[in-house]
Every structure is written in C-alpha cells, then in structure tokens.
Scaffold this motif. Sequence first.
Motif, PDB file in Angstrom:
ATOM      1  N   TYR A   1       5.260   1.777   5.970  1.00 31.63           N
ATOM      2  CA  TYR A   1       5.846   2.286   4.737  1.00 31.63           C
ATOM      3  C   TYR A   1       5.008   3.427   4.159  1.00 31.63           C
ATOM      4  CZ  TYR A   1       8.037  -2.328   5.099  1.00 31.63           C
ATOM      5  OH  TYR A   1       8.705  -3.432   5.535  1.00 31.63           O
ATOM      6  N   ASP A   2       5.680   4.331   3.417  1.00 35.07           N
ATOM      7  CA  ASP A   2       4.957   5.340   2.647  1.00 35.07           C
ATOM      8  C   ASP A   2       4.264   4.696   1.443  1.00 35.07           C
ATOM      9  OD1 ASP A   2       6.132   7.150   4.387  1.00 35.07           O
ATOM     10  OD2 ASP A   2       7.776   7.628   3.020  1.00 35.07           O
ATOM     11  N   THR A   3       4.913   3.644   0.897  1.00 37.07           N
ATOM     12  CA  THR A   3       4.415   2.957  -0.298  1.00 37.07           C
ATOM     13  C   THR A   3       4.230   1.484   0.022  1.00 37.07           C
ATOM     14  OG1 THR A   3       5.670   4.502  -1.683  1.00 37.07           O
ATOM     15  CG2 THR A   3       4.828   2.515  -2.744  1.00 37.07           C
ATOM     16  N   GLU A   4       3.054   0.932  -0.302  1.00 42.52           N
ATOM     17  CA  GLU A   4       2.802  -0.489  -0.060  1.00 42.52           C
ATOM     18  C   GLU A   4       3.620  -1.344  -1.024  1.00 42.52           C
ATOM     19  OE1 GLU A   4       1.083  -1.653   2.408  1.00 42.52           O
ATOM     20  OE2 GLU A   4       0.591   0.370   3.091  1.00 42.52           O
ATOM     21  N   GLY A   5       3.858  -2.618  -0.606  1.00 42.00           N
ATOM     22  CA  GLY A   5       4.531  -3.559  -1.491  1.00 42.00           C
ATOM     23  C   GLY A   5       5.909  -3.971  -1.034  1.00 42.00           C
ATOM     24  N   TRP A   6       6.378  -3.419   0.057  1.00 43.01           N
ATOM     25  CA  TRP A   6       7.674  -3.832   0.593  1.00 43.01           C
ATOM     26  C   TRP A   6       7.548  -5.211   1.241  1.00 43.01           C
ATOM     27  CZ3 TRP A   6      12.379  -1.178   0.546  1.00 43.01           C
ATOM     28  CH2 TRP A   6      12.354   0.138   0.111  1.00 43.01           C
ATOM     29  N   THR A   7       8.633  -5.987   1.184  1.00 43.86           N
ATOM     30  CA  THR A   7       8.708  -7.265   1.901  1.00 43.86           C
ATOM     31  C   THR A   7       9.972  -7.260   2.746  1.00 43.86           C
ATOM     32  OG1 THR A   7       9.871  -8.325   0.052  1.00 43.86           O
ATOM     33  CG2 THR A   7       7.448  -8.522   0.135  1.00 43.86           C
ATOM     34  N   ALA A   8       9.863  -7.798   3.965  1.00 40.49           N
ATOM     35  CA  ALA A   8      10.993  -7.733   4.885  1.00 40.49           C
ATOM     36  C   ALA A   8      11.199  -9.076   5.564  1.00 40.49           C
ATOM     37  CB  ALA A   8      10.753  -6.650   5.927  1.00 40.49           C
TER      38      ALA A   8
END
Length: 668
Positions: free
Chosen positions: A58-65
């Motif tokens: 990701y470009d930005t941390e904090g995603w959940t999948a």
Amino acid sequence: MKQLLMLMLCCLVLGHLTAWAQDDPNTIVFHETFDQTNGTGGRDGVFTGNVGSSTIKYDTEGWTATSCGGASQCVKFGTTKDSGSLTSPEISVGNVDYVLLTFSAAGWGDSNKNKLYVETSDGFTIVSGDYDIVELENGLWNDYTVLIKVNDSSKPLKLTFMGKRGFLDDVVVRAITTVPTPSLQDEFTFFPNTTEENASKHVTLTPANYTVAYYTTDGSTPSKTNGTEAIQTTGVPIHGTTTVKAIAYVGDMASEVVTKTYTQGNTVNGIAAFKALANGTEVRLFLADEDNARVLHGHDGKQLYLRDNSGTLCLDFDGKAVFNPAPAHNQHVAGWIVGKKQAEAGYSLLKLVATDNTTTDFLALAAPVTEPDTQPTIITPDGGGNFDFSQNVGDWVKASNVRIGTNASIENPFNTELVASKFEFRQLVDLSGIVLDCSDVDADTRVAPVYYNGIKPVVYVIDENEDYVCPADNIENATVRLKRSLSKDYWNTFVVPFDIASFNGEIREYSSLDGKTMQFTKTDEMRAGIPYLVKPNEDITDPVYSNVTLTSMHATFVNKGGDYYFTGTYGPYNLSTDKRHMFLTTDGKLAYPEDLDHRQLKGMRAYIEMLNGAPAPSMAIEGDATGISEVRSMTEDGKNDIYDLQGRKVQNPGKGLYIVNGKKVIIQ
C-alpha cells in the motif's frame, strides 16, 4: 503505462471520473494507487487464471484485507467461494459537508456474477453514485464515483470494498469545498431552425456527474424548487431567442448560476442561396447531404474551399474557428455553419467569413462512401486563346497551355510542393489549382496551385508551335510536357532545356567537321540546350518528363570549326531564305527553306547555319551508311508532292526541273 491506460479508459466510459477530473476545484484528501504491488493480473490485461496471489503493498499503511491478493499494481478481491473485503485506514476529511469517492474496478474475466459493494464508517452516509455495483464488466476497467455526506466531521472516514472475483485500483477521496458550475454549450447566434428535419434542436447542458443541476428557459433563476432537473447531459430545447440559466447542487451546496442566450436566425440552404445574399449578411448556411458538398482544398484548418451541386465557396475562419483535424481533399461535407457573406465586386472569391458566432461543431466532414472522387473543372480557351475563369472562382480547375501574366497569374499561398517561387511573364504551363479571384478573363485571374489525384500543380509546357520563355533561374524537380512528336523511321533534330539521361533510342551529337561533311557520333545522353539527332525505338508523341531540372540555358549551337553551325531553337524560328540556313526533312534530306511562306522551323528542332557563303554541307551519321546530302527547295515537313513536267508524281527525283508546291524547282 498504467496512467496512460487509465486515461484511455476514462475517455471511453460515460458517467465516470472524466466528467469532472479536469480543473477540479476540490481537494484530494486521500489517494491509494497500489502501484507498489508487483503481482500478476488486472493492470497487465490478465483477468483469469492463477493471478492475484502476491502480497499487497500500500501507499498508505492501515489497510486491512480478507480474501484479497496482490495483482499487477492493483488488488484482486474475492475468490471462487468467498467474498473479499478491503478496508481503508482512517481518512481525515476536514470540516466539509460532502466528500467524493472515485475508484477503478474490473470484473473477473470468465464470470457474469462479479459484484462490488462500498460501505462507509459511522458518521458518513452514501447519498448517490456507484456504491452497489452488480455484474462488473468482465476483463474491462471502469471508473466509478460515490458521493458521501459527512454527518460528523469530527470522525474519520473508513471505506470498505466487498465483493467476489474482481479487481480494485486508484481509490481517491476528495473533500468537496466548491460545487462545479454546470457546463452550457457556448453562445452563438442563429441556432438551428427547429422545423428542419434532422437538425439539432437543443443546446447541451452537462453537470458534473456527482451533482444535480436545474435549468430554466423563461429567464427566471433556477433552484431545487424552480426549473427542470438535469442529472446527466441534457439537451435543453430552444424556441426562438432563448435565455438558459442553470445551477448545480451537492446536497444543499449550490454552484454559481450560469446564463447564456441563444438566438435563432435566418437559414439559407446551399451555396447558391448564400451567394444571393447581400454582402455582409450573417446567416446560418445549411448544407444538406444530398447537396454533395465536397472539400476541394483545406488550408491549415482555417480555410476550407468546397463545391456543392450549385457552386463554390471558401470558409474563411481567420482564427475565430478551426477544424481539427484539418479538412482533407475529397471529403463529404454536411451540416450547418454560421458566418457572414463576404465578396468583392466582380468575379471575386465568395467567402463565408467567421464571426463571434461561428463554430465548426455542427459541420461534419467524412470520406465519401459511394461518390466518385472529386475532379477538377476543365477550363479550355476560346478561339482567341483566352481562358475565362470568371464562373469558377473558388473552384478547383485544370487548364492547359496557360500563358503566365496573360491568361492568369500564379500564387502559392498554400505552399504546395513542386511549385517554383517565381514564374516568368508569358511562360507556358499546364495548371491545376484553386481560382482565388478573377476580375475578368485576362491576367487578373489568380490561381493557387494544388496537387490532388496525381495531377501535378504546375507542368511546364514546351510547344513546337508556341514561343518558349526560359526561366531566369533553374527550376529543380520540374515536370515538363513536350508538344512534339519524334519518329522512329528517320532522324529527328531535337533540343530541350533540360538534361535527358536515358533515351529509348539512338542519339547522335555533332562531333567534328571533315571538309564540308558534318560528323555525328553516338552518345548516351542529352544535355540541356544542345541540339542532337535522335531516332527513338518507338514513335514518341507529346512525352512528359518528371523530376528534371528545367534550366535557364537558352538553346545554343555546336560548331566544330569551319563555317557550319548546328543550331537549336526551343520555339518556332523563321529560317533565312538566302541559302544561309538548311534543315533536315522527314525523308532524310537537307533542304533550304523554299520562300517566305515556307521558312518556319517548328520548336525543339535544330537547323544548319552556313557562314561566309559556305556551300551546303552533308551529314555523316555513325551507324547510318546512307548519310545525308543536300536537296534544294523542299519544305521542312517533307510532305510537298513532287511532279515532273508531264504531271507525273516523282518519289525519288534526280537532277532536273520539277514542279513542287505549284512552283518550278531545279534539283541539281
């Protein structure tokens, strides 16, 4: 490559990001590209098989999948059995009432049940757009928008994407601080007559695709409670002079009001009706498909010369309008255009000149489907050799044997190739071009050369019966047409103002003098201005030579000592009757000109000049055992019949007294 692909897709899909991305007045508060993900599938054009199994970056941390995998610069969500979900990190949107979500998505390549849903966190409500997407297009990327209302700006926004067997990319969130003004078609006068069949009857209103617009046509101010709603591109009906006002909303946020007035004016059908108008009249010119209007010449996208069934016309935009791409010769023209008539007195170019109301948007240009190729109008001279161009101003014409400065003058405003920068007065040419104007039938006619259908714009002509004018400077890459025949049955004298490197036949040059015998020997090429003897392998009639250098060299003579000169002439030349000149007849003899009525030698030929009372010469030609000797008092063309004193026709006269052309002649 990814950005280029996105741009191309955006241009193709209606109702998506491209409707508002340019000149965006709002602020991007979040953007995820997934560009660091190095898997397979999606952006590499692969939408099936074992893809999307790499780690998502990701470009930005904090995603959940969940049940998602990394594909080629994008994310694959869902599997055959399980739905996938992808949740963004917290996004601070600021103190605004609305945000706009845009993203790209594509369906799995072999399924018709691809789905994608979008949900928001608490404090936000989806109010419109693509948030419940069913059956994504298989193997095709599309761009989507979702308008989200901010109920509590103190809370961060989190977005969740859920679905089976699809791909996701380019997630963008914009804080809406300004509502874009809806786009109204530019103002112009003389809007189409609404009674005409197939004519446009509306102006175009286009709001940004996440806004709702309202418009009025009665002069009142539009609002949510006043006017007609327009969510997508709408045709606003026009009746006579109409003022259209429009406003756009995002929730309760409103744009500025845009106001434009459209006026319906007079329409004329076809070029003939336009020509009949008073000078300076501004109208709408309508060209019906059956008028068969065709492009004769398009210049820089700013001028268009065309011809329909009734006449010719130049559309002169003068920078106020432009065709893009520029018009091409032979295209079919139909539709309408607004402009003002402009034509000077006399036979001048008829123009529709651009005004502030001119637009080319409603004039269609297309390749002809069944019509034959456009051909030039052939202009022929009258009995006195004059050319009348007066009825063909603005037309593409072709004329042969035109005298420059006498029949017409040549200009080159179109910068046509293969056209010299200067033409000599009375130079003879074949001309293919657009007639710019014509005060009458003389040199006031100005023609601009054009090159279409393989017809050369300017062909220089050397006519055996016409005076020839040499150019002041050499003309390179010229095309030259000769009005001259060369026979395979006898030796022809021949001289031209350009080199001929390859000739299909025999060439002899005057190389030496032996007593009074002029020796002619073999050569392989001819040089400009030098006279030769030639005998082609086949009869030649009116040959055309292309890509030659037409020289400024005048026809000259060859002298190899003594008093005998082999002298060329490009144009007709009157030989002396005092036995100083001799010429070669078609039966292979040398002859004196008989009298003043039979002394003209045609052009592109040569004669022998004897100085200081020198006797008549003979000619020895290499490879020709018979040679050429003198025969007195025969005319140059060799067609005069010879009779003895008993009235019997003689084919091969010996020495004696004969009757030639009604006169007694002694042959020694």
